[in-house]
Enzyme design. Structure first.
Site, PDB file in Angstrom:
ATOM      1  N   GLY A   1       0.755  -1.197  -0.078  1.00  0.00           N
ATOM      2  CA  GLY A   1       0.023  -0.130  -0.188  1.00  0.00           C
ATOM      3  C   GLY A   1       0.789   1.364   0.121  1.00  0.00           C
ATOM      4  O   GLY A   1       1.887   1.302  -0.103  1.00  0.00           O
TER       5      GLY A   1
ATOM      6  N   ASP B   1       0.190  -8.841   1.814  1.00  0.00           N
ATOM      7  CA  ASP B   1      -0.911  -8.012   1.409  1.00  0.00           C
ATOM      8  C   ASP B   1      -1.949  -8.814   0.697  1.00  0.00           C
ATOM      9  O   ASP B   1      -1.372  -9.638  -0.264  1.00  0.00           O
ATOM     10  CB  ASP B   1      -0.257  -6.921   0.594  1.00  0.00           C
ATOM     11  CG  ASP B   1      -1.036  -5.547   0.446  1.00  0.00           C
ATOM     12  OD1 ASP B   1      -2.115  -5.858  -0.119  1.00  0.00           O
ATOM     13  OD2 ASP B   1      -0.558  -4.428   0.795  1.00  0.00           O
TER      14      ASP B   1
ATOM     15  N   SER C   1      -3.540   6.436  14.042  1.00  0.00           N
ATOM     16  CA  SER C   1      -3.798   7.624  13.575  1.00  0.00           C
ATOM     17  C   SER C   1      -4.264   8.930  14.332  1.00  0.00           C
ATOM     18  O   SER C   1      -4.699   8.400  15.580  1.00  0.00           O
ATOM     19  CB  SER C   1      -5.163   7.087  12.564  1.00  0.00           C
ATOM     20  OG  SER C   1      -5.821   8.593  12.224  1.00  0.00           O
TER      21      SER C   1
ATOM     22  N   TYR D   1     -14.131   3.496  11.560  1.00  0.00           N
ATOM     23  CA  TYR D   1     -12.877   3.335  11.282  1.00  0.00           C
ATOM     24  C   TYR D   1     -11.841   3.710  12.547  1.00  0.00           C
ATOM     25  O   TYR D   1     -11.165   3.035  12.886  1.00  0.00           O
ATOM     26  CB  TYR D   1     -12.459   4.255   9.928  1.00  0.00           C
ATOM     27  CG  TYR D   1     -11.078   4.597   9.947  1.00  0.00           C
ATOM     28  CD1 TYR D   1     -10.320   3.567   9.706  1.00  0.00           C
ATOM     29  CD2 TYR D   1     -10.790   5.825  10.267  1.00  0.00           C
ATOM     30  CE1 TYR D   1      -8.896   3.767   9.455  1.00  0.00           C
ATOM     31  CE2 TYR D   1      -9.235   6.066  10.034  1.00  0.00           C
ATOM     32  CZ  TYR D   1      -8.312   5.182   9.705  1.00  0.00           C
ATOM     33  OH  TYR D   1      -6.956   5.557   9.783  1.00  0.00           O
TER      34      TYR D   1
ATOM     35  N   LYS E   1      -9.219   1.545  15.221  1.00  0.00           N
ATOM     36  CA  LYS E   1      -7.631   1.940  15.503  1.00  0.00           C
ATOM     37  C   LYS E   1      -7.581   2.166  17.010  1.00  0.00           C
ATOM     38  O   LYS E   1      -6.591   1.761  17.812  1.00  0.00           O
ATOM     39  CB  LYS E   1      -7.425   3.441  14.903  1.00  0.00           C
ATOM     40  CG  LYS E   1      -7.085   3.470  13.413  1.00  0.00           C
ATOM     41  CD  LYS E   1      -5.911   2.625  12.817  1.00  0.00           C
ATOM     42  CE  LYS E   1      -5.785   2.402  11.208  1.00  0.00           C
ATOM     43  NZ  LYS E   1      -4.597   1.779  11.045  1.00  0.00           N
TER      44      LYS E   1
ATOM     45  N   GLY F   1     -18.337  15.189  10.496  1.00  0.00           N
ATOM     46  CA  GLY F   1     -17.315  14.566  11.301  1.00  0.00           C
ATOM     47  C   GLY F   1     -15.983  15.720  11.063  1.00  0.00           C
ATOM     48  O   GLY F   1     -14.900  15.238  11.888  1.00  0.00           O
ATOM     49  N   ASP F   2     -15.908  16.493   9.996  1.00  0.00           N
ATOM     50  CA  ASP F   2     -14.666  17.166   9.966  1.00  0.00           C
ATOM     51  C   ASP F   2     -14.456  18.208  11.263  1.00  0.00           C
ATOM     52  O   ASP F   2     -15.584  18.864  11.691  1.00  0.00           O
ATOM     53  CB  ASP F   2     -14.534  17.703   8.795  1.00  0.00           C
ATOM     54  CG  ASP F   2     -14.036  17.092   7.524  1.00  0.00           C
ATOM     55  OD1 ASP F   2     -13.439  15.757   7.869  1.00  0.00           O
ATOM     56  OD2 ASP F   2     -14.061  17.508   6.315  1.00  0.00           O
TER      57      ASP F   2
HETATM   58  C1  UD1 Z   1      -9.099  11.552   7.196  1.00  0.00           C
HETATM   59  C2  UD1 Z   1     -10.040  10.803   8.145  1.00  0.00           C
HETATM   60  C3  UD1 Z   1      -9.305  10.443   9.260  1.00  0.00           C
HETATM   61  C4  UD1 Z   1      -8.209   9.464   8.704  1.00  0.00           C
HETATM   62  C5  UD1 Z   1      -7.267  10.185   7.352  1.00  0.00           C
HETATM   63  C6  UD1 Z   1      -6.270   9.189   6.862  1.00  0.00           C
HETATM   64  C7  UD1 Z   1     -12.360  11.727   8.129  1.00  0.00           C
HETATM   65  C8  UD1 Z   1     -13.113  12.625   8.671  1.00  0.00           C
HETATM   66  N1  UD1 Z   1     -11.229  11.771   8.600  1.00  0.00           N
HETATM   67  O1  UD1 Z   1      -8.511  12.522   7.744  1.00  0.00           O
HETATM   68  O2  UD1 Z   1      -9.893   9.651   9.997  1.00  0.00           O
HETATM   69  O3  UD1 Z   1      -7.358   8.784   9.558  1.00  0.00           O
HETATM   70  O4  UD1 Z   1      -8.258  10.633   6.516  1.00  0.00           O
HETATM   71  O5  UD1 Z   1      -6.945   8.443   5.841  1.00  0.00           O
HETATM   72  O6  UD1 Z   1     -12.409  11.307   6.963  1.00  0.00           O
HETATM   73  N2  UD1 Z   1     -11.414  18.134   1.850  1.00  0.00           N
HETATM   74  C9  UD1 Z   1     -11.803  18.658   1.120  1.00  0.00           C
HETATM   75  N3  UD1 Z   1     -12.309  18.019  -0.114  1.00  0.00           N
HETATM   76  C10 UD1 Z   1     -11.936  16.699  -0.319  1.00  0.00           C
HETATM   77  C11 UD1 Z   1     -11.438  15.824   0.596  1.00  0.00           C
HETATM   78  C12 UD1 Z   1     -10.917  16.702   1.843  1.00  0.00           C
HETATM   79  O7  UD1 Z   1     -11.909  20.030   1.184  1.00  0.00           O
HETATM   80  O8  UD1 Z   1     -12.436  16.312  -1.544  1.00  0.00           O
HETATM   81  C13 UD1 Z   1     -10.969  18.508   3.297  1.00  0.00           C
HETATM   82  C14 UD1 Z   1     -11.339  18.036   4.514  1.00  0.00           C
HETATM   83  O9  UD1 Z   1     -12.264  18.817   4.941  1.00  0.00           O
HETATM   84  C15 UD1 Z   1     -10.138  18.367   5.486  1.00  0.00           C
HETATM   85  C16 UD1 Z   1      -8.787  18.310   4.603  1.00  0.00           C
HETATM   86  O10 UD1 Z   1      -9.090  18.384   3.313  1.00  0.00           O
HETATM   87  O11 UD1 Z   1     -10.065  19.640   5.874  1.00  0.00           O
HETATM   88  C17 UD1 Z   1      -8.180  16.991   4.762  1.00  0.00           C
HETATM   89  O12 UD1 Z   1      -9.010  15.818   4.522  1.00  0.00           O
HETATM   90  P1  UD1 Z   1      -8.594  14.396   4.360  1.00  0.00           P
HETATM   91  O13 UD1 Z   1      -7.436  14.437   3.485  1.00  0.00           O
HETATM   92  O14 UD1 Z   1      -9.670  13.532   4.185  1.00  0.00           O
HETATM   93  O15 UD1 Z   1      -8.152  14.000   5.820  1.00  0.00           O
HETATM   94  P2  UD1 Z   1      -8.597  14.143   7.062  1.00  0.00           P
HETATM   95  O16 UD1 Z   1     -10.114  14.463   7.158  1.00  0.00           O
HETATM   96  O17 UD1 Z   1      -8.074  15.057   8.009  1.00  0.00           O
END
Ligand code: UD1
Length: 319
Positions: A10, A31, A124, A148, A152, A292-293
């Site tokens: 991965g 894997d 995580s 998820y 963890k 959830g964010d």
């Molecule tokens: C996410 C997971 C977390 C996991 C981590 C690694 C959620 C709520 N959290 O973290 O549990 O450990 O990934 O896999 O899913 N964003 C956008 N547009 C997108 C995607 C993301 O604006 O299409 C924003 C999100 O709102 C956030 C930031 O980018 O503010 C990072 O998002 P992301 O890469 O999904 O990571 P986490 O949410 O921090």
């Protein structure tokens, strides 16, 4: 010294295999290729000019694991194998509990049977509660808010219980913040199946034209530009953290350590850096917040510096 890397094909697994091989560890990978390709391991061999012993199987398969431990003298296990899509874990929690929790139990049982008690676990920042201070250290309260994240967290508790029952285990729990970037060779990187959930792989698919437009999840957070702020860490820095954990955490115990930079960037910072470095335009539109964010989340990385001698060295443009 021989290391079994579960989920070694991965994204983080392949980069960690590269760093392990560079340090002359022997690497054995299991894997099931559910979200990875064997080709990625061929490329790790190409980068390092060293061989990897590969088993295509799942950590849920106890007899397959026993076979691996019979065929190889494994000194330490680095455990990445697991599912990681938050949304999917909400719609199919049993799949997540089975793969992540039961898979880890099966692995630990086999390790115990073969008296291999050195374990590095891929945890995580998701295990911290959302009410944390902005700069999160390892002693902050825990409490994940989706299945998820709970897998963890439960595994972390399980590992602490295991050590409490048998103090000869040497367990490192590494809590990652947001890994992005790729190996400088360009041969390996993040390539998830289907539509990505995470920011960076989504941006990459917009850049290549596979997806039309990035949705930015909210611009009304209490952050400098209103978009979510995260601690993005280069995957090669992260991989090196695993090698150091194997080397420095040489005594039995449960060693818990954040791997992050301590610096936060917003979604728009990442988009702008991507555009600047690659000379491309990323179409985006502001969407609603994603359930959830949280607004801001970044690591206090001081323990990693103190205990592992580890600091992230790659900045936003390199990432
Ligand atoms: C996410 C997971 C977390 C996991 C981590 C690694 C959620 C709520 N959290 O973290 O549990 O450990 O990934 O896999 O899913 N964003 C956008 N547009 C997108 C995607 C993301 O604006 O299409 C924003 C999100 O709102 C956030 C930031 O980018 O503010 C990072 O998002 P992301 O890469 O999904 O990571 P986490 O949410 O921090």
């Amino acid at each position: 010294m021989s290391i079994l890397v579960t989920g070694g094909a991965g994204y983080i697994g392949t980069h960690t295999c590269v760093e392990l091989l560079k340090e002359n560890y022997e690497v054995v990978v299991i894997d099931n290729l559910s979200n990875a390709k064997k080709e990625a391991l061929n490329r790790v061999e190409k980068i390092t000019k060293k061989p990897i012993k590969f088993y295509q199987d799942t950590v849920l398969n106890e007899s397959a694991l026993e076979h691996i431990f019979q065929e190889n003298r494994i000194d330490c296990v680095v455990h990445f194998a697991g599912l990681k899509a938050v949304g999917e874990s909400v719609s199919n929690p049993l799949l997540y509990y089975e793969n992540n929790v039961k898979g880890t139990i099966t692995l630990l049982k086999v390790m115990k049977k073969f008296n291999c008690k050195n374990f590095v676990f891929s945890s995580s920042a998701t295990v911290y509660t959302a009410e944390n201070p902005i700069l999160i250290n390892e002693d902050e309260p825990l409490g994940a808010n989706n299945p998820y994240g709970r897998t963890k967290l439960f595994i972390e508790y399980m590992l602490k219980d295991l050590y409490a029952s048998d103090s000869s285990w040497n367990i490192a729990i590494l809590r990652y913040f947001n890994p992005i970037g790729a190996h400088p060779s360009g041969l390996i990187g993040e390539n998830p199946n289907g539509i990505p959930n995470n920011l960076m792989p989504y941006i990459m698919k917009v850049a290549t034209g596979e997806l039309p437009c990035l949705g930015v999840f909210g611009d009304d957070y209490d952050t400098p530009d209103g978009t979510g702020v995260r601690d993005y860490i280069h995957v090669v820095d992260l991989a090196k953290g695993h090698v150091l954990a194997i080397e420095k955490y040489s005594e039995p115990g449960v060693h818990i350590c954040n791997l992050g930079t301590g610096v936060g960037y917003s979604v728009l910072d990442i988009v702008k850096a991507f555009e600047r470095v690659n000379g491309v335009k990323i179409n985006y539109e502001i969407k609603d917040r994603r359930p959830g964010d949280i607004a801001t989340c970044y690591a206090d990385p001081s323990r990693a510096k103190k205990e592992l001698g580890w600091v992230a060295t790659r900045g936003i443009d390199e990432m």
